[in-house]
Enzyme design. Structure first.
Site, PDB file in Angstrom:
ATOM      1  CD  GLU A  68      42.206  33.823  42.246  1.00 52.10           C
ATOM      2  OE1 GLU A  68      42.191  33.846  43.045  1.00 52.10           O
ATOM      3  OE2 GLU A  68      41.211  33.566  41.713  1.00 52.10           O
ATOM      4  CE  LYS A 125      49.560  48.444  49.360  1.00 43.98           C
ATOM      5  NZ  LYS A 125      50.791  47.442  47.935  1.00 43.98           N
ATOM      6  CD  GLU A 159      36.846  40.995  41.456  1.00 40.37           C
ATOM      7  OE1 GLU A 159      37.208  39.375  41.492  1.00 40.37           O
ATOM      8  OE2 GLU A 159      38.352  41.628  40.688  1.00 40.37           O
ATOM      9  CB  CYS A 217      39.251  37.925  39.427  1.00 39.25           C
ATOM     10  SG  CYS A 217      40.720  39.250  40.009  1.00 39.25           S
TER      11      CYS A 217
END
Ligand code: UN1
Length: 487
Positions: free
Chosen positions: A377, A173, A246, A280
């Site tokens: 973040e 997906k 992750e 990331c």
């Protein structure tokens, strides 16, 4: 414009939902096509197809599986330009980075193809005579792969290629912002001769399709790259399934007073504004020694002013758009948070008018390590500069965030470099290079809230997608008791 389909058991079909969505070029806001809004039923069919295909695929010799990957490698190479341009159109990163995204998939495919002739286990002596001990690798089963939009070809390859070489079958997906890259990537696998049902693709929103992947008991492992909150949710729902995660980062670059400042500048600009900060591994914090801060800031501002925002397909563009309006709103919200917190906005901080989700590269100085802009973040082109007095303080500040993905130090002092390697809590530390630039044959992943200890890439990527079976063969012809007879 064509209506794209989902792939279940080798057939491209429409979703049960009867609903579709569009994928938008973030630089032009033009539609790249219409995609199926896959629902739970679609995912269930995909899982059943993967389950049916499992026995044959897992028993197909691994070197033969490797040959199919090798064919995919050749096709990816032939299609690199086309796919790289597509990455730029659908995700927004500048073309050299779009091509790099595809190259990363090419590299991963070559690496994993060759793994088909390795997939090593161990042999080790037994404590008893006439007894043989070894470990072998077994596939896990049906694996569910949920991938992000920021590396729309590379990250699917990090998951799909090791999953396949280990003999698993896949329900994939992709992120809803980059469905076309995923479809084109899977078409390459089809063309390479992957049997029906081995990889099934369902496009659609995470809430339904992703949720079914996390909860369905026929799926034995879920691999997810994305935000911390969704990762946590996947983990909770996955129960006892194996989960590979992750998640985010709040990566920092330390610049010591003995650093080559020109080199550090290149690293900061590339780490902070490359991919418009949407990695990331992006460098969203710069921890600069007080003695060189003034000089470095002059250089940083001068350089950032020259960066040209624009469509990533244009040759002179340095920085592309953000992925969508919601992302841009988030980045802008953090600009206001930074101002409210009392950080000093020295550059950027604004949306561009007109078409496309553009946002200026943004620099805050005098950021305190505990400010939200230095802790959370942002996933955009926002860099917070924090002044530090020495290496000890730099490492403390580096480690003061909940994430631990990437990190970097610029210094000419080998002792300081090794102290940083040892002291920084992160899955990756770069010396005299930016926070980005991982290679496929080395492990990739992070510590603390960046994940759950799994790593992608390299041999650990193979470990992630396989089970280890321990085998004892006793050829003594009698009952031998470990621990008891071995005395
Ligand atoms: C990510 O940021 O989501 O080292 C992946 C890098 C790339 C991979 C980044 N090779 O930044």
């Amino acid at each position: 414009m064509s209506v794209q389909k989902i792939l279940i058991n080798g057939e491209w079909i429409e979703s049960n939902s009867g609903e579709t969505f569009e994928s938008i070029n973030p630089a032009t806001e033009q539609s790249l096509g219409t995609f199926q809004k896959g629902n739970r039923e679609d995912v269930k069919s995909a899982i059943d197809a993967a389950e049916d295909a499992f026995e044959k695929w897992s028993n197909f010799p691994a070197p033969k599986r490797g040959e199919i990957l090798l064919k995919a490698y050749q096709l990816l190479k032939q299609n690199k330009q086309r796919l790289g341009e597509l990455v730029t159109k659908e995700m927004g990163k500048v073309l050299p980075e779009g091509l790099g995204d595809v190259q990363e998939a090419i590299d991963m495919t070559a690496y994993m193809a060759a793994e088909g002739r390795r997939l090593f286990g161990h042999t080790t002596p037994s404590e008893l005579p006439d007894k043989f001990c070894m470990t072998i690798r077994r596939p896990i089963g049906v694996v569910g792969l949920i991938s992000p939009w920021n590396f729309p070809v590379a990250i699917p390859s990090w998951k799909i290629m090791p999953a396949l070489i280990c003999g698993n079958t896949v329900v994939f997906k992709p992120a809803s912002d980059t469905p076309l890259c995923a479809i084109e990537f899977v078409k390459i696998l089809e063309q390479a001769g992957l049997p029906d049902g081995v990889v099934n693709l369902v496009t659609g929103p995470g809430q339904e399709a992703g949720d079914e992947i996390a909860t369905n008991p026929k799926i034995r492992m879920v691999s997810f790259t994305g935000s911390r909150d969704v990762g946590l949710d996947v983990t909770k729902k996955a129960g006892l399934k194996k989960v590979g995660l992750e998640l985010g980062g709040k990566n920092g670059i330390i610049i010591m007073d003995d650093a080559d400042l020109d080199l550090a500048l290149e690293g900061v600009v590339w780490g902070g504004f490359g991919t418009t900060g949407q990695r990331c591994t992006a460098a969203s914090r710069v921890l600069v020694h007080e003695k060189v801060k003034g000089r470095f800031m002059d250089m940083f501002l001068e350089r950032t002013q020259k960066l040209k925002l624009g469509d990533g397909l244009k040759k002179d563009t340095d920085v592309g758009p953000l992925i969508n309006e919601k992302a841009r709103e988030k980045v802008d919200k953090y600009t206001h948070i930074g101002l409210d917190e009392g950080a000093n906005l020295v550059y950027g901080g604004r949306k561009l008018g007109g078409k496309g989700f553009f946002y200026q590269p943004t620099i805050f100085t005098d950021a305190a390590p505990d400010m939200r802009i230095a802790q959370e973040e942002i996933f955009g082109p926002t860099v917070s500069v924090i002044e530090v007095k020495n290496l000890k303080e730099a490492i403390e500040v580096m480690n003061s965030v909940k994430y631990g993905l990437s990190s970097s130090i610029y210094t000419r002092d080998i002792n300081k470099a090794f102290k940083a390697i040892q002291g920084i809590e992160a899955g990756l530390t770069y010396v005299n290079s930016s926070t980005i630039g991982s290679e496929v044959h080395l492990p990739f992943g992070g510590v603390k809230d960046t994940g759950n200890g799994t790593r992608e890439g390299g041999i650990l990527g193979v470990e992630e997608f396989s089970e280890v079976k321990t085998v004892y063969v006793d050829y003594s012809g009698k009952l031998q008791k470990a621990q008891i007879d071995a005395e």
